[in-house]
Design a protein around this motif. Structure first.
Motif, short mmCIF file in Angstrom:
data_model
loop_
_atom_site.label_atom_id
_atom_site.label_comp_id
_atom_site.label_asym_id
_atom_site.label_seq_id
_atom_site.Cartn_x
_atom_site.Cartn_y
_atom_site.Cartn_z
N SER A 173 0.81 -1.22 0.00
CA SER A 173 0.00 0.00 0.00
C SER A 173 0.85 1.27 0.00
O SER A 173 0.36 2.34 -0.34
N THR B 9 1.21 -2.23 -7.20
CA THR B 9 0.35 -1.39 -6.37
C THR B 9 -0.82 -2.27 -5.91
O THR B 9 -0.90 -3.44 -6.27
N SER B 10 -1.74 -1.67 -5.17
CA SER B 10 -2.87 -2.48 -4.68
C SER B 10 -3.97 -2.65 -5.72
O SER B 10 -4.79 -3.55 -5.60
N THR B 11 -4.02 -1.76 -6.75
CA THR B 11 -5.06 -1.92 -7.78
C THR B 11 -4.43 -1.92 -9.17
O THR B 11 -3.40 -1.26 -9.39
N ALA B 12 -5.10 -2.63 -10.09
CA ALA B 12 -4.60 -2.71 -11.47
C ALA B 12 -4.64 -1.33 -12.12
O ALA B 12 -3.73 -0.96 -12.87
N GLU C 91 -4.24 1.58 -10.82
CA GLU C 91 -3.10 2.37 -10.36
C GLU C 91 -1.81 1.89 -11.04
O GLU C 91 -0.95 2.70 -11.41
N LEU D 93 -4.35 -11.34 -3.67
CA LEU D 93 -3.53 -10.27 -4.25
C LEU D 93 -2.06 -10.68 -4.27
O LEU D 93 -1.34 -10.45 -5.23
N ILE E 164 -2.22 -8.01 -11.06
CA ILE E 164 -3.17 -7.42 -10.10
C ILE E 164 -4.59 -7.55 -10.63
O ILE E 164 -5.53 -7.85 -9.87
N ALA E 165 -4.74 -7.36 -11.95
CA ALA E 165 -6.09 -7.49 -12.54
C ALA E 165 -6.61 -8.91 -12.33
O ALA E 165 -7.81 -9.11 -12.05
N GLU F 59 -7.84 -9.09 -8.85
CA GLU F 59 -9.12 -8.37 -8.71
C GLU F 59 -10.26 -9.19 -9.29
O GLU F 59 -11.35 -9.26 -8.70
N ARG G 177 -13.45 -10.67 -7.33
CA ARG G 177 -14.81 -10.37 -7.80
C ARG G 177 -15.58 -11.66 -8.05
O ARG G 177 -16.76 -11.79 -7.69
#
Ligand SMILES: NC(=O)c1ccc[n+]([C@@H]2O[C@H](COP(=O)([O-])OP(=O)(O)OC[C@H]3O[C@@H](n4cnc5c(N)ncnc54)[C@H](O)[C@@H]3O)[C@@H](O)[C@H]2O)c1
Length: 382
Positions: A92, A115-118, A120, A198, A359-360, A363, A367
């Motif tokens: 983070s 990073t924590s999100t794709a 980003e 993750l 990362i995707a 995610e 989901r």
């Protein structure tokens, strides 16, 4: 071309930053006299340490005879002799620091997940691309001797048509009450970038992509088996992140990969991770170091009969793939590759876009788990 590359290293008080990146990679490269380029010349690496805690960073610098260190990232980034910024902070904290490094014109190399999100990670990749700086992300599992041998088999056509992959990753991570935990507590807090999905799907993304095929869809169940753990100070906390993920990945050419990732499993395997690849012409089981195979022509013909004890010793029906090589530390090999890349000496395919794909995938897995359905993985490319 300069014969030195200054490398700002942030997060070297951590597990990965210290052991794998500082000691086993950058200091090992420094001790061997630098990185050898394709023309035979050598370029030395010079670490510049950055960390939050003065005493901790100073202690590491003194222990390893490193002259330059600071607790102020901006000071390090203002140093013109530093061409590379490396980040192994907790996930983070990484995005903002890497963005600052790109703005300062540094080439950037980072632990996974970038990073924590794709979104980003794609933003950072795009930012690096337009700033004209090189970007790379750690892909360490590809450098494991077991997976190097597996790649040899794939490249040599050993499997015929690959049908499926089954992966088992995991071990018991202690809760921290009766015995200290062997992983940091942030791993079990979502807000700090924790969670095994993750953490591990980033690895499975590039392992599958580079060895077998791109992941196109995922069906997964991520769960938090252990609701309470004890942190580094012995204080009890409620876990918010998943500690096991059970997934089916659909790859190019109809290959199916099932991979279990768990910090709540006791090991009855030869290694902490093992992948079985089954193909029409043969199968292989690869771990961290070893790899064994069974060819179609050597495949026994078991018959299902629960009335009699199993007579065949299945584990003995496999042949080991020889090393035929000396395997250097994978993190060090990647550092050498990235430094060569920075100096324009070689390409480097493991960039932030590849990191974003990892990362995707995580995610999409989360989901899929939350919505109870199969999710198609979006295309991410430069
Ligand atoms: N490639 C791999 O196989 C692998 C394995 C484990 C971890 N990792 C990645 O490496 C990174 C570091 O993981 P680790 O296991 O070394 O973690 P760690 O907790 O041991 O180290 C974290 C580092 O971040 C620093 N930090 C900065 N801001 C912080 C904050 N607000 N709170 C706590 N620490 C902070 C710490 O000082 C420390 O240097 C993570 O992104 C993780 O996903 C990669």
């Amino acid at each position: 071309m300069s014969d030195r590359v200054g490398v700002i290293m942030n997060g070297v008080t951590g597990r990965m930053g210290y052991r794998q990146h500082l000691v086993r990679s950058v200091l090992a490269i420094r001790a061997q006299g630098g990185v050898t380029l394709s023309d035979g010349s050598r370029v030395q690496v010079e670490p510049i340490l950055v960390g939050r805690r003065d005493a901790a960073v100073r202690e590491i610098a003194e222990r390893h005879d490193i002259q330059r260190w600071t607790t102020d990232l901006d000071t390090a980034l203002a140093d013109p002799s530093a061409q590379v910024y490396f980040d192994a902070q907790l996930t983070s904290a990484r995005g903002a620091a890497v963005a600052a490094a790109i703005r300062a014109g540094k080439h950037v190399y980072a632990e996974k997940p970038v990073t924590s999100t794709a979104a980003e990670a794609v933003e950072l990749a795009t930012m690096a691309k337009s700033a004209g700086v090189k970007h790379g992300v750690v892909h360490d599992k590809l450098f494991l001797p077991g997976l190097i041998k597996l790649r040899r088999l794939v490249d040599g056509g050993f499997f015929g048509r690959i049908l499926s992959v089954r992966g088992e990753f995991g071990y018991w991570v202690f809760e921290g009450d009766r015995q200290p935990s062997q992983r940091p507590s942030w791993n079990y807090r979502l807000a700090d970038g924790g969670g095994i999905t993750l953490d591990m799907f980033c690895h499975w993304s590039y392992v599958l992509e580079n060895l077998i095929g791109r992941v196109r869809a995922v069906t997964a169940k991520a769960v938090t088996h252990i609701p309470d753990r004890w942190d580094e100070r012995g204080e009890r906390y409620a876990t918010t992140a998943d500690d096991a993920a059970y997934a089916i990945f659909e790859l190019d050419d109809d290959v199916i990969a099932q991979i279990n990732s768990s910090w709540c499993v006791r090991v009855d395997r030869d290694e902490l991770v093992e992948f079985q690849v089954d193909g029409t012409e043969g199968s292989a089981v690869a771990g961290l170091r070893s790899c064994r195979v069974q060819h179609r022509s050597m495949t026994p013909k078991p018959v299902w009969n629960p009335d009699v004890p199993t007579a065949e010793e299945f584990r003995k029906q496999w042949a080991p793939v020889p090393d035929n090589d000396e395997f250097d530390n994978g993190f060090k090999v990647q550092w050498e590759q990235f430094v060569r890349h920075v100096l324009g000496d070689s390409p480097h395919e493991y960039d932030f876009f590849a990191g974003a794909r990892g990362i995707a995938l995580a995610e999409c897995g989360l989901r899929s788990s939350a919505e109870g359905r199969r999710i198609e993985v979006p295309e991410i490319a430069p």
